[in-house]
Structures are given as structure tokens and as C-alpha cells.
Write a protein that holds these residues in place. Structure first.
Motif, short mmCIF file in Angstrom:
data_model
loop_
_atom_site.label_atom_id
_atom_site.label_comp_id
_atom_site.label_asym_id
_atom_site.label_seq_id
_atom_site.Cartn_x
_atom_site.Cartn_y
_atom_site.Cartn_z
N PRO A 1 0.90 -1.05 0.22
CA PRO A 1 0.04 0.07 -0.02
C PRO A 1 0.98 1.22 0.08
O PRO A 1 0.47 2.29 -0.59
N GLN B 1 1.44 1.90 -3.11
CA GLN B 1 0.18 1.95 -4.03
C GLN B 1 0.05 0.81 -5.02
O GLN B 1 -0.36 0.78 -6.17
N TYR C 1 -1.31 -2.74 -5.75
CA TYR C 1 -2.56 -3.66 -5.31
C TYR C 1 -3.15 -4.33 -6.64
O TYR C 1 -3.13 -3.69 -7.65
N PRO C 2 -3.84 -5.48 -6.59
CA PRO C 2 -4.36 -6.05 -7.94
C PRO C 2 -5.54 -5.19 -8.38
O PRO C 2 -6.46 -4.36 -7.73
N GLN C 3 -5.43 -5.03 -9.98
CA GLN C 3 -6.31 -4.12 -10.48
C GLN C 3 -6.70 -5.21 -11.96
O GLN C 3 -5.83 -5.50 -12.51
N PRO C 4 -8.03 -5.03 -12.25
CA PRO C 4 -8.31 -5.79 -13.36
C PRO C 4 -7.45 -5.50 -14.74
O PRO C 4 -7.12 -6.59 -15.28
N ILE C 5 -7.36 -4.18 -14.81
CA ILE C 5 -6.43 -4.04 -16.07
C ILE C 5 -5.10 -4.51 -16.21
O ILE C 5 -4.52 -5.01 -17.41
N ARG D 1 -4.14 -5.88 -0.50
CA ARG D 1 -4.80 -5.32 0.62
C ARG D 1 -5.03 -6.34 1.66
O ARG D 1 -6.26 -6.23 2.13
N TRP E 1 -8.11 -8.55 -0.98
CA TRP E 1 -8.57 -8.30 -2.52
C TRP E 1 -7.89 -9.07 -3.29
O TRP E 1 -6.63 -9.17 -3.46
N LYS F 1 -3.87 5.65 -19.63
CA LYS F 1 -3.45 5.82 -18.87
C LYS F 1 -2.74 7.40 -18.60
O LYS F 1 -2.75 7.79 -17.56
N PRO G 1 -6.51 7.39 -8.21
CA PRO G 1 -7.61 7.04 -7.06
C PRO G 1 -7.63 8.01 -5.95
O PRO G 1 -8.76 8.13 -5.54
N ASP H 1 -2.32 11.31 -3.31
CA ASP H 1 -1.25 10.35 -3.14
C ASP H 1 -0.41 10.32 -4.65
O ASP H 1 -0.87 11.21 -5.36
N LYS H 2 0.57 9.71 -4.83
CA LYS H 2 1.60 10.00 -5.77
C LYS H 2 1.10 9.44 -7.03
O LYS H 2 1.02 10.30 -8.23
N LYS H 3 0.78 8.30 -7.26
CA LYS H 3 0.59 7.33 -8.33
C LYS H 3 -1.26 7.62 -8.75
O LYS H 3 -1.79 7.33 -7.94
N TYR I 1 -4.05 5.92 -11.40
CA TYR I 1 -4.48 4.96 -12.33
C TYR I 1 -5.92 5.00 -13.13
O TYR I 1 -6.59 5.86 -12.44
N PRO I 2 -6.09 4.44 -14.26
CA PRO I 2 -7.40 4.62 -14.97
C PRO I 2 -8.45 3.82 -13.91
O PRO I 2 -8.27 2.78 -13.62
N LEU J 1 -10.75 0.02 -8.66
CA LEU J 1 -9.42 0.68 -7.77
C LEU J 1 -9.66 0.32 -6.35
O LEU J 1 -10.34 1.14 -5.61
N GLN K 1 -8.40 1.44 -3.82
CA GLN K 1 -7.84 2.51 -2.88
C GLN K 1 -8.68 3.61 -2.96
O GLN K 1 -8.85 4.30 -3.93
N PHE L 1 -3.42 5.42 2.65
CA PHE L 1 -3.31 4.39 3.19
C PHE L 1 -2.76 4.81 4.82
O PHE L 1 -1.98 5.63 4.72
N SER M 1 -7.19 1.77 4.07
CA SER M 1 -7.14 3.25 3.47
C SER M 1 -8.03 4.08 4.53
O SER M 1 -8.74 3.67 5.40
#
Lengths: 352, 352
Positions: free
Chosen positions: A290, A293, A295-299, A311, A325, B184, B191, B195-197, B199-200, B206, B208, B212, B218
Motif C-alpha cells: 500500500p 500503491q 494492489y491488484p487491478q483488473p486492467i 490489500r 482483495w 493511462k 484513485p 497520493d503519488k500514483k 491509475y485509470p 481501484l 484505494q 493508506f 485506507s
């Protein structure tokens, strides 16, 4: 020279069938010949296997003459009709439909969890439901290490679990929504072909997967409960692990997410101990950082054979209870890859 | 003639602020005058209240001279800076940010649950987090009737919870995905801004929401745990109800879904008893008829003040344990309406 196998793929033109072809191309199974079978409607279509063109044939009982391995994903009624014909002709079938999953003499197998059940097959091995597979891959190493008492799962399931037509429907609805058009006319399949009303999934959530049972659970939820027990405990009604599920379709094309709450036997277990077990578990990729950042994502799971876990958190008010998760490609680990993997293990164990 | 109130809306141009204007237009509060306040960037913008044009003004301490009620949703730092100024000038503030929620002398109020806490205000009333509000509206009637022991929630949260810019981002990503472009580059907010990163979210999930904590939860999950305890038990660390949460952002514009597992004190309680209680509960609309495919969906909840509850099922292996599915408009019941409703109850109870 080692034995080579004649393989038939039943339902070869569908979302899962086309991926079965790819997974078989990449598998360790020595393939002599591939037959691609489908309904009369798809017969004549040209596909390929390892760069060679293959013409799709209409499925008949005689299609299975001389076939050693059948990989099937053409719907439950097609499996019920044709797999006994294939078995009669000496083939061993790995069936991705729900047709035979609860038959007592049909092993229901996720190789990472219960490969040893393959040896009890009588010609048919069943592939579990997509949402069940990724859950048991993530939980079995934990069960082995610390014992498992209870599972409470909420799913976030992709449209492709309902087939290619559902994927097309999500796409059409999404474009219509963005264009300011009414999506309702697009909804012809989801939440499920087998029920009366259809609702848009795009930019929406549908808490119905498959039809409802009398007790209010959807059939998908029923599957997650009873398949998990059959796979882990070899008894679909076993009481040793309590399981409950809420299954929800989300506007994602491919890869299911699952929020899983579970309790282990040993109340002193820590998150670090769980991570240590999952880091080396077969078929599992731990993505659990965490602070960065991760963690698993579908894409990120699409096209992968692995089950992604992250998570991980302790329920601080209940020792021995945790949240996690889990994400996996429902068309690969949830379907095509697990089917081909079962066939690989049957071959490797000399069971075909 | 009854008293009329000067009302200021702080953050009037945002996704929640514009809805606060609408909810105030439709409320029972007798409004004498409305001030629409925002940052210097939005000052000069023309909005309207009950058909009359109102010019947005830049917020300064002097903006609150003569103001009776402040409705605030401009971010935590803005609330921290200006609400003490408003209180000093005699206003009562209902704050939709997290700035004061855990202050011991600030009531955290969902009127259907703990309206009586309003009387303890010292100038500021806090509105809970959107995901907490709809959960406690659905659970409080059950707690009142049967007692409540444990809550395990998995959320399916809409993009608009992260503001109008996140909504725009989801839209842009969705179109780019459908056009076959890379999403991207579109991801600049989700999210979470803090935070730093990035994501789509489009066609993705997502896990998050907010940053965290050290324990892996979170901050959104932390809020659901501790706000629920403060609202239901008047103690953010109360042990009488155990709460754990997994919060996930889903590609839905408006309205959060929640899969809630809960246990009650009385193990003989039935689903029919739960339905009977929820049918007449304030702010709740029961949509629970699986035989006719009736269950809550985000697209049907948008623009409504109610909390929709369905998919009630007993965990057949754990007497007294149940699953349910809850949906509400996160911008209305989760934000603008709960804020205005708190102001309505303050006025009705003579607390302003």
C-alpha cells in the motif's frame, strides 16, 4: 517418443473457446491433432492452431471418434448432450460448464488446490465457476498453513463472465451513455440470459449473476458456496468451513475482483505470516504494498494466468480474521487456463 | 411570521455545492438570503437560487457577517480556515468535509440515526462520509429492533465521491478506451488526489479510496469504521459493534453500492422480520423482490434522497447473520441532502 494427443475444443468460437485454443498452444501437452467444434451456425469458420488453419466443424457424436482429450465450454446443455458421447468413445473431458460440477463421481478441480482429485475421474473432470477458482487459489495456501473457518466474499465480476455478447452489450451501452443516448434499449442479455428482465450494466452495478434461488441467493452465489466446499473439503455440503457470498456484476470487461473476509483457526496469525505463505503459493502473485500503491487491478490482470492478491489487513477487533482483495482474468484462470491446466495435469499424471 | 435565515454555501460551485443549492431550494428552511461562496478562481460566476441570479463571491472571514447557517463542502482545509470565523460571527455550520468529524465536541449526524446529537453542537455539526451515511441509515433500524454485533462491508463507490474532476476523468478515460486509445495518460486524479500514483478507473476497479494508514487500511475504510461507531454509539472507539471495511472505487459516475454482512444479537431473527423493519424505516426504500428481479441499482438511485436496500439473505450457516445490498446517491444522501437535512433539523429543533 512420448504419446501425442488428439484434442477437441467444444465451443471453440466463444470468448472462452478462443482462449482455450491459445492456452493449448502454449501448454505442455503434446498435441497431435486439434478439432475445433461448435454449433452448425459457426461451422466452416476458419481459425488457426499454432499457425496452421483449422476449419470449425459442427459437433456430432462422431466428432469424438479418435479424440483423447475434450476441452468444453459451449454451455451446460451442449456438455450434457455431447460429453457422454465423447466418454463412450474413450475421451477424457474437462468441462468448463456447470453441467456436471456437483455430480459425486465428477472431480471439480483447481490444480493448485486439489490436483489429487483428478485420479478419481470417470471420463469427466469439471472446471469450477470463474469466481470460485480465483478465491480458492488465494485461500488454499492459507487453509493449509493456518486452517480456515469462515469465508465472506463480495464479488466485482466482469461482463465477459456472461460471454462475448455481454461484452459487446457493455461496449454499446457505454458508447450510448457517453453520447447522451438511452442505454435501456441496449440491455438484452445482462444481468443474465436466463431471466426475464434486462438492465444496463454500463456505469451501473447489477447485484444479480444467474437466476435467483428460493432462499434469495443467486445461483452464482450458490455456486461459490458449494463449489468451494467441494474443492477444499471434497463435500459440497461440508460444515468445516462456513461460506457466504454476494455476487455483483460491474462495468469491467475482463477480470473479476473479490473482497474476501476470512477467519483462520489460529488467532495469533499475523498479516506478515499470511504474506509469507502467499508469496510462494502456486498460481498466486502477491501485489500488496500500500505504501507504494501496489494492489491488484483488473486492467493489469488481463491476459495473465495468475491470481493476484493484495490489500491484506487484519480485522483488528477479531483476532484471526482478515480482509483481502483478489483479482484474476476470469476468461483465463477462471475458465480457459484452468481447463487446459487440468488437462495438462491429467496428462502429466498419466490419467488420460 | 416565523424566523427567516441567511444561508451561506461554501464551495457552491462543486459537484456537492451545486446540489446543496438544489436541496436548499427544496427544503423546509425559510431562507431570507443566500450567499454562494467559493475560491477566488470561481468568484464572479453566475448561479441561481429559486430562479434568482446569485453571483459567486470569494470567501473571506467577513463573508460570514450576518450569516445564520453555513453549509460547507469546499474541502477540509477551507473548512478548518473559515468555519471558526463563521462560528465567531454567530453562524451554525453544517460541514460536509472530514475536518471536524472526530472532534469530541462536534456532533456527527445522520438525522435518521442520531438527530438528538444535534443539541450538543457548539457551532459546528459534521456530516459523515458518504459511504458511512448510507450504511448507518440501512443498519440503524435493524440495530434498534434486534441489536447489532458486527459489520463487514465491501463498497462499490462512484467516481463522483472524488469530485467533479474525477467524474470528468472517468468520462474521458471511457471514451478513450472505446476509441482504442491508451487511458493511462488520462489518469491524473484517481484513485486519490492526495497520493503519488494515478491509475485509470474506466473499465477497471481501484481498491484505494483516500491514502493508506500504517495498518494497511485506507483512510476511507478508517472513516467507515470510526464514523459508524461515533454515529451509532457516540464513541469513535466503542467496542459494542465491531466494524471492518474494504473500500473500492468502481467505474460508476454517481451512487455508491455496498455489500454489507452483519450479525444481530437475536439468533432467531428472520429475513421477513428484517424486511418488516426496513419497510417503515425513515429514509429507507426497500427494493427486495428477487423473484421479479427487483434490487437497488445506481442508475435508479441517482437524484433521489433515499437509501435503497435489497438482496436481504440469511447466512444459513450462522444464525443471526445476514447479507444485504445498499445503494444511495453519494452526492445527495451521501453529501448535499444529508447536510441540508441536518440544517433543517437544527432549525426545526430551535437549535440555530
Amino acid at each position: 517418443m512420448s504419446k501425442e494427443y488428439n484434442v477437441a475444443i467444444l465451443g471453440a468460437t466463444g470468448a472462452v473457446g478462443t482462449r482455450m485454443i491459445q492456452q493449448l498452444e502454449q501448454s505442455t501437452i503434446p498435441v497431435k491433432n486439434v478439432k475445433l467444434l461448435a454449433s452448425a451456425k459457426s461451422a466452416g469458420k476458419q481459425l488457426s492452431f499454432k499457425g496452421q488453419p483449422v476449419t470449425v466443424e459442427e459437433t456430432t457424436p462422431a466428432s469424438f471418434d479418435g479424440v483423447d482429450i475434450v476441452l468444453s465450454s459451449a454451455g451446460g446443455s451442449v456438455s450434457k448432450k455431447f460429453l457422454p458421447e465423447a466418454v463412450k468413445r474413450g475421451a477424457v473431458c474437462v468441462d468448463n460448464t456447470s453441467a456436471f460440477r456437483m455430480e459425486p463421481d465428477v472431480p471439480l478441480v483447481v490444480p493448485e488446490v486439489n490436483e489429487e482429485a483428478l485420479k478419481d475421474h470417470h471420463g469427466i473432470v469439471a472446471n469450477p465457476n470463474c469466481s470460485t477458482i480465483q478465491m480458492v487459489v488465494a485461500l488454499e495456501p492459507i487453509r493449509q498453513a493456518f486452517g480456515l473457518n469462515q469465508i465472506i466474499v463480495s464479488t466485482y465480476q466482469a461482463a465477459s463472465g456472461a460471454g462475448q455478447s455481454a461484452l459487446n452489450e457493455l461496449r454499446q451501452e457505454s458508447q450510448d451513455y457517453l453520447d447522451g443516448k438511452d442505454m435501456k434499449a441496449d440491455a438484452k442479455i445482462l444481468p443474465t440470459k436466463g431471466d426475464k428482465k434486462h438492465y444496463p450494466l454500463a456505469f451501473n452495478l447489477l447485484p444479480q449473476i444467474d437466476v435467483f434461488e428460493d432462499d434469495g441467493y443467486s445461483h452464482e452465489e450458490w455456486k461459490m458456496i458449494h463449489e468451494t466446499k467441494k474443492i477444499m473439503l471434497n463435500d459440497m455440503n461440508a460444515k468445516d468451513i462456513k461460506v457466504t457470498a454476494t455476487c455483483v456484476r460491474v462495468p469491467v470487461p475482463i477480470a473479476h475482483g473479490e473482497s474476501i473476509y476470512f477467519t483462520v483457526d489460529d488467532p495469533t496469525v499475523t498479516v506478515d505470516q499470511l504474506r509469507a505463505v502467499l508469496k510462494d503459493a502456486p498460481g498466486v502473485v502477491l501485489q500488496d504494498d500500500p505504501a507504494h500503491q501496489v494492489y491488484p487491478q483488473p486492467i493489469n490482470a488481463v491476459g495473465k494466468r495468475d491470481t493476484f492478491v493484495g490489500r491484506l489487513r487484519a480485522d483488528e477487533e477479531n483476532p484471526g480474521a482478515f480482509n483481502m482483495w483478489v483479482v484474476a482474468d476470469n476468461l483465463l484462470k477462471g475458465a480457459a487456463w484452468n481447463t487446459v491446466e487440468n488437462a495438462e495435469r491429467l496428462v502429466a499424471n498419466g490419467l488420460i
